[in-house]
Design a protein around this motif. Structure first.
Motif, mmCIF file in Angstrom:
data_model
loop_
_atom_site.group_PDB
_atom_site.id
_atom_site.type_symbol
_atom_site.label_atom_id
_atom_site.label_comp_id
_atom_site.label_asym_id
_atom_site.label_seq_id
_atom_site.Cartn_x
_atom_site.Cartn_y
_atom_site.Cartn_z
ATOM 1 N N GLY A 61 0.792 -1.219 0.000
ATOM 2 C CA GLY A 61 0.000 0.000 0.000
ATOM 3 C C GLY A 61 0.821 1.263 0.000
ATOM 4 N N ILE A 62 2.110 1.172 0.348
ATOM 5 C CA ILE A 62 2.960 2.358 0.419
ATOM 6 C C ILE A 62 3.280 2.879 -0.981
ATOM 7 C CG2 ILE A 62 5.252 3.178 1.075
ATOM 8 C CD1 ILE A 62 5.115 1.481 3.517
ATOM 9 N N PHE A 63 3.488 1.971 -1.911
ATOM 10 C CA PHE A 63 3.841 2.354 -3.275
ATOM 11 C C PHE A 63 2.711 1.952 -4.220
ATOM 12 C CE2 PHE A 63 7.850 1.703 -1.083
ATOM 13 C CZ PHE A 63 8.574 2.829 -1.443
ATOM 14 N N PRO A 64 2.162 2.896 -5.005
ATOM 15 C CA PRO A 64 1.096 2.524 -5.942
ATOM 16 C C PRO A 64 1.631 1.597 -7.024
ATOM 17 C CG PRO A 64 1.861 4.763 -6.365
ATOM 18 C CD PRO A 64 2.518 4.321 -5.084
ATOM 19 N N ALA A 65 0.824 0.627 -7.410
ATOM 20 C CA ALA A 65 1.231 -0.319 -8.441
ATOM 21 C C ALA A 65 1.318 0.391 -9.784
ATOM 22 C CB ALA A 65 0.232 -1.465 -8.513
ATOM 23 N N ALA A 66 2.294 -0.005 -10.597
ATOM 24 C CA ALA A 66 2.437 0.570 -11.932
ATOM 25 C C ALA A 66 1.223 0.186 -12.772
ATOM 26 C CB ALA A 66 3.713 0.051 -12.590
ATOM 27 N N PRO A 67 0.653 1.145 -13.516
ATOM 28 C CA PRO A 67 -0.520 0.817 -14.329
ATOM 29 C C PRO A 67 -0.165 -0.194 -15.405
ATOM 30 C CG PRO A 67 0.335 2.993 -14.894
ATOM 31 C CD PRO A 67 1.075 2.542 -13.674
ATOM 32 N N GLU A 68 -1.115 -1.049 -15.731
ATOM 33 C CA GLU A 68 -0.908 -2.045 -16.771
ATOM 34 C C GLU A 68 -1.547 -1.562 -18.063
ATOM 35 O OE1 GLU A 68 -2.266 -5.848 -15.626
ATOM 36 O OE2 GLU A 68 -0.897 -6.035 -13.914
ATOM 37 N N MET A 69 -0.867 -1.805 -19.182
ATOM 38 C CA MET A 69 -1.412 -1.428 -20.479
ATOM 39 C C MET A 69 -2.426 -2.463 -20.938
ATOM 40 S SD MET A 69 1.779 0.133 -22.662
ATOM 41 C CE MET A 69 2.934 -1.214 -22.333
ATOM 42 N N THR A 70 -3.364 -2.018 -21.738
ATOM 43 C CA THR A 70 -4.314 -2.940 -22.343
ATOM 44 C C THR A 70 -3.567 -3.812 -23.348
ATOM 45 O OG1 THR A 70 -4.858 -1.412 -24.135
ATOM 46 C CG2 THR A 70 -6.155 -1.249 -22.095
ATOM 47 N N THR A 71 -4.205 -4.883 -23.770
ATOM 48 C CA THR A 71 -3.581 -5.787 -24.745
ATOM 49 C C THR A 71 -3.241 -5.054 -26.036
ATOM 50 O OG1 THR A 71 -4.788 -7.675 -23.837
ATOM 51 C CG2 THR A 71 -3.897 -7.910 -26.061
ATOM 52 N N ASP A 72 -4.146 -4.167 -26.484
ATOM 53 C CA ASP A 72 -3.907 -3.432 -27.735
ATOM 54 C C ASP A 72 -2.640 -2.589 -27.655
ATOM 55 O OD1 ASP A 72 -6.142 -4.431 -28.989
ATOM 56 O OD2 ASP A 72 -7.443 -2.787 -28.355
ATOM 57 N N PHE A 73 -2.446 -1.881 -26.541
ATOM 58 C CA PHE A 73 -1.273 -1.013 -26.429
ATOM 59 C C PHE A 73 -0.010 -1.814 -26.097
ATOM 60 C CE2 PHE A 73 -4.439 2.328 -26.373
ATOM 61 C CZ PHE A 73 -3.808 3.315 -27.121
ATOM 62 N N ALA A 74 -0.167 -2.945 -25.448
ATOM 63 C CA ALA A 74 0.991 -3.817 -25.234
ATOM 64 C C ALA A 74 1.500 -4.334 -26.572
ATOM 65 C CB ALA A 74 0.612 -4.971 -24.318
ATOM 66 N N GLU A 75 0.579 -4.663 -27.473
ATOM 67 C CA GLU A 75 0.975 -5.096 -28.815
ATOM 68 C C GLU A 75 1.618 -3.950 -29.589
ATOM 69 O OE1 GLU A 75 -2.581 -6.641 -30.526
ATOM 70 O OE2 GLU A 75 -2.510 -8.527 -29.388
ATOM 71 N N LEU A 76 1.076 -2.736 -29.430
ATOM 72 C CA LEU A 76 1.693 -1.576 -30.071
ATOM 73 C C LEU A 76 3.098 -1.343 -29.542
ATOM 74 C CD1 LEU A 76 -1.144 1.104 -30.346
ATOM 75 C CD2 LEU A 76 0.227 0.166 -32.217
ATOM 76 N N ALA A 77 3.290 -1.542 -28.243
ATOM 77 C CA ALA A 77 4.617 -1.386 -27.646
ATOM 78 C C ALA A 77 5.595 -2.365 -28.278
ATOM 79 C CB ALA A 77 4.543 -1.611 -26.136
ATOM 80 N N ASP A 78 5.136 -3.579 -28.544
ATOM 81 C CA ASP A 78 5.982 -4.570 -29.218
ATOM 82 C C ASP A 78 6.311 -4.128 -30.637
ATOM 83 O OD1 ASP A 78 5.968 -6.228 -27.001
ATOM 84 O OD2 ASP A 78 4.298 -7.448 -27.716
ATOM 85 N N ARG A 79 5.309 -3.651 -31.345
ATOM 86 C CA ARG A 79 5.522 -3.221 -32.732
ATOM 87 C C ARG A 79 6.458 -2.022 -32.807
ATOM 88 N NH1 ARG A 79 -0.106 -2.068 -35.306
ATOM 89 N NH2 ARG A 79 1.259 -1.450 -37.041
ATOM 90 N N MET A 80 6.405 -1.153 -31.805
ATOM 91 C CA MET A 80 7.288 0.014 -31.777
ATOM 92 C C MET A 80 8.669 -0.333 -31.246
ATOM 93 S SD MET A 80 4.899 3.239 -30.540
ATOM 94 C CE MET A 80 4.224 2.434 -29.090
ATOM 95 N N THR A 81 8.856 -1.572 -30.847
ATOM 96 C CA THR A 81 10.113 -2.063 -30.238
ATOM 97 C C THR A 81 10.526 -1.195 -29.052
ATOM 98 O OG1 THR A 81 11.682 -0.811 -31.642
ATOM 99 C CG2 THR A 81 10.880 -2.923 -32.502
ATOM 100 N N LEU A 82 9.593 -0.954 -28.152
ATOM 101 C CA LEU A 82 9.898 -0.120 -27.002
ATOM 102 C C LEU A 82 10.859 -0.817 -26.049
ATOM 103 C CD1 LEU A 82 6.511 1.563 -25.977
ATOM 104 C CD2 LEU A 82 8.265 2.343 -27.588
ATOM 105 N N THR A 83 11.754 -0.026 -25.493
ATOM 106 C CA THR A 83 12.630 -0.505 -24.423
ATOM 107 C C THR A 83 11.812 -0.598 -23.141
ATOM 108 O OG1 THR A 83 13.245 1.739 -23.793
ATOM 109 C CG2 THR A 83 14.597 0.664 -25.489
#
Length: 244
Positions: A61-83
C-alpha cells in the motif's frame, strides 16, 4: 506556534551515578539509530531477484502499483520495439482509444492530425504532476487510421518522454532537435507539421520537433548521433517507424 516549557533540573539523587555510566544511554541510542537507518535502506533497496523495492512487496500500500497497459497497447509497444524505459513511460500515461468526438473534447488545441484536419491523438498532462499524464489515440475504425496508428502513438509517447526529462536535459535536447530540424530540406512537409502542431506557441517548438523527428524522420548519422542515442532509450529499433 511552538511553546517551550522550562524543564526542572534533576534532583540531587539523580546525579549520583557511577563514573562512566552517564554516556551509556547516548551510545545505545546511536546504535539503535544506526540500525534503523541501515534497516530502512535495506527495505527500500532492490534485491537481485526483483526490480521492485522490498518494502513495496512487504507493504504494497505504500507504493502505488504501476498501471498495466491494455492488450492493444501492449501489442503496439511490441511493434514500436519499445525498451523497458519506453514501456514504463507509455504505461504511466494510461493510453486508450477514443472516438472522434471524445478525442476532440479531450485534446482541443493539443491534438495532432494530418493535412485534412483529422485528429489522430494527443498527449496531455500537468508539469506539476506527471501522474496526470495521459495519451489518447483515435480508435482505428478504418484502414487509413490503422496505418497511422504506429506513428501517432510513437509521436505522443515522445511528448511524454520529453515531459519526463529534467529541465536541464530538456534544454539540451531542445538544442539537438533544433539543429537536426535545420538540416532537414526546406521542402520536407515535417516543417509544416511542426509549425501547425505548435499552434503559434513558441514554447511547444522543442517538444514538437522531438516528437516529429523521433517518430518519422531518419536522422543524419554523423551530426545527430547523440540525438539518436536519446531516442534509443525509448525505441530498440527506431527504423520500424520510418516509412520514408
Amino acid at each position: 506556534m511552538t511553546f517551550f516549557e522550562q524543564v526542572p533540573g534533576p534532583s540531587p539523587s539523580s546525579r549520583s551515578q557511577r563514573p562512566g555510566a552517564r554516556g551509556v544511554p547516548t551510545a545505545v541510542l546511536l546504535v539503535i539509530m544506526a540500525a534503523v537507518t541501515v534497516g530502512g535502506l535495506w527495505l527500500m533497496s532492490e534485491d537481485a531477484k526483483s526490480d521492485e523495492p522490498l518494502l513495496s512487496r512487504i507493504l504494497p500500500g505504500i507504493f502505488p502499483a504501476a498501471p498495466e497497459m491494455t492488450t492493444d497497447f501492449a501489442e503496439l509497444a511490441d511493434r514500436m520495439t519499445l525498451t523497458a524505459e519506453g514501456r514504463e513511460v507509455l504505461a504511466s500515461t494510461q493510453p486508450r482509444f477514443v472516438d472522434a468526438a471524445e478525442l476532440d473534447d479531450l485534446c482541443g488545441s493539443n491534438s495532432h492530425g494530418v493535412d485534412d484536419g483529422t485528429i489522430l491523438g494527443c498527449f496531455t498532462g500537468f508539469s506539476d504532476s506527471r501522474a496526470q499524464d495521459r495519451i489518447v489515440i483515435l480508435e482505428p475504425t478504418d484502414e487509413w487510421v490503422a496505418q497511422s496508428l504506429l506513428t501517432t502513438t510513437a509521436h505522443e509517447l515522445l511528448h511524454a518522454v520529453y515531459a519526463h526529462m529534467p529541465e536541464d536535459e530538456q534544454a539540451h535536447v531542445a538544442d539537438l532537435v533544433a539543429a537536426a530540424t535545420a538540416r532537414i530540406p526546406a521542402e520536407d512537409p515535417v516543417h509544416e507539421q511542426i509549425a501547425a502542431s505548435m499552434g503559434g506557441n513558441e514554447q511547444n517548438r522543442a517538444t514538437e520537433q522531438f516528437a516529429y523527428l523521433g517518430s518519422q524522420v531518419p536522422l543524419d548519422a554523423h551530426h545527430d548521433a547523440e540525438l539518436e542515442q536519446i531516442y534509443a532509450q525509448t525505441f530498440e529499433d527506431r527504423s520500424v517507424l520510418l516509412s520514408r
